[in-house]
Design an enzyme around this catalytic site. Sequence first.
Site, PDB file in Angstrom:
ATOM      1  N   CYS A   1      62.845  63.509  87.069  1.00  0.00           N
ATOM      2  CA  CYS A   1      64.086  63.617  87.834  1.00  0.00           C
ATOM      3  C   CYS A   1      64.005  64.904  88.649  1.00  0.00           C
ATOM      4  O   CYS A   1      64.223  65.998  88.137  1.00  0.00           O
ATOM      5  CB  CYS A   1      65.281  63.651  86.887  1.00  0.00           C
ATOM      6  SG  CYS A   1      66.864  63.776  87.744  1.00  0.00           S
ATOM      7  N   LEU A   2      63.631  64.766  89.905  1.00  0.00           N
ATOM      8  CA  LEU A   2      63.457  65.918  90.770  1.00  0.00           C
ATOM      9  C   LEU A   2      63.894  65.521  92.175  1.00  0.00           C
ATOM     10  O   LEU A   2      63.260  64.676  92.811  1.00  0.00           O
ATOM     11  CB  LEU A   2      61.982  66.357  90.747  1.00  0.00           C
ATOM     12  CG  LEU A   2      61.603  67.616  91.478  1.00  0.00           C
ATOM     13  CD1 LEU A   2      62.351  68.822  90.913  1.00  0.00           C
ATOM     14  CD2 LEU A   2      60.104  67.857  91.379  1.00  0.00           C
TER      15      LEU A   2
END
Length: 174
Positions: A69-70
Amino acid sequence: MSDYEVTLVNDNMQEFYVRFKGPEETPFQGGNWKIHVEIPDQYPYKSPSIGFVNRIFHPNIDELSGSVCLDVINQTWSPMYDMINIFEVFLPQLLRYPNPTDPLNGEAAALMMREPKSYEAKVKEYVAKYATKDAADEAGEDSESEDEMSSVGSYDSGAEEEADDEVAGNMEEL
């Protein structure tokens, strides 16, 4: 720039593994991860798909799937970025500065916020157990996938049996 060990999947330049080392002066230091990379046909206009193959304990990385999750990879990607940015800047920054308010791993996020020393200890435990050079080399091989699948299968069948037993028990009482 660091040297990276890159292994192509089926001699395909659009799918490969990169060996990534944990950043210095973090609990991830000394860890070796195998990162699966898939480059879309629209690259560099569309971001590559990035995932950790061997386990890591981090609020913004799903422990089992390895999904990351970036924002910069998932939403704010720019054609000005390249693979070097991912491995030299984005992933090291993610490991240095986790964001527990937007977690993929709720357990890691909660532990980081409530008990930072316990979080750091668990990260180091995962590094020692799952992020050695040998573990990274072996990660993603068929035997590991079969183990995960069989454990999920046995969990599902056990849940169904319990549900069946309970329903049968209720009917007999009537």
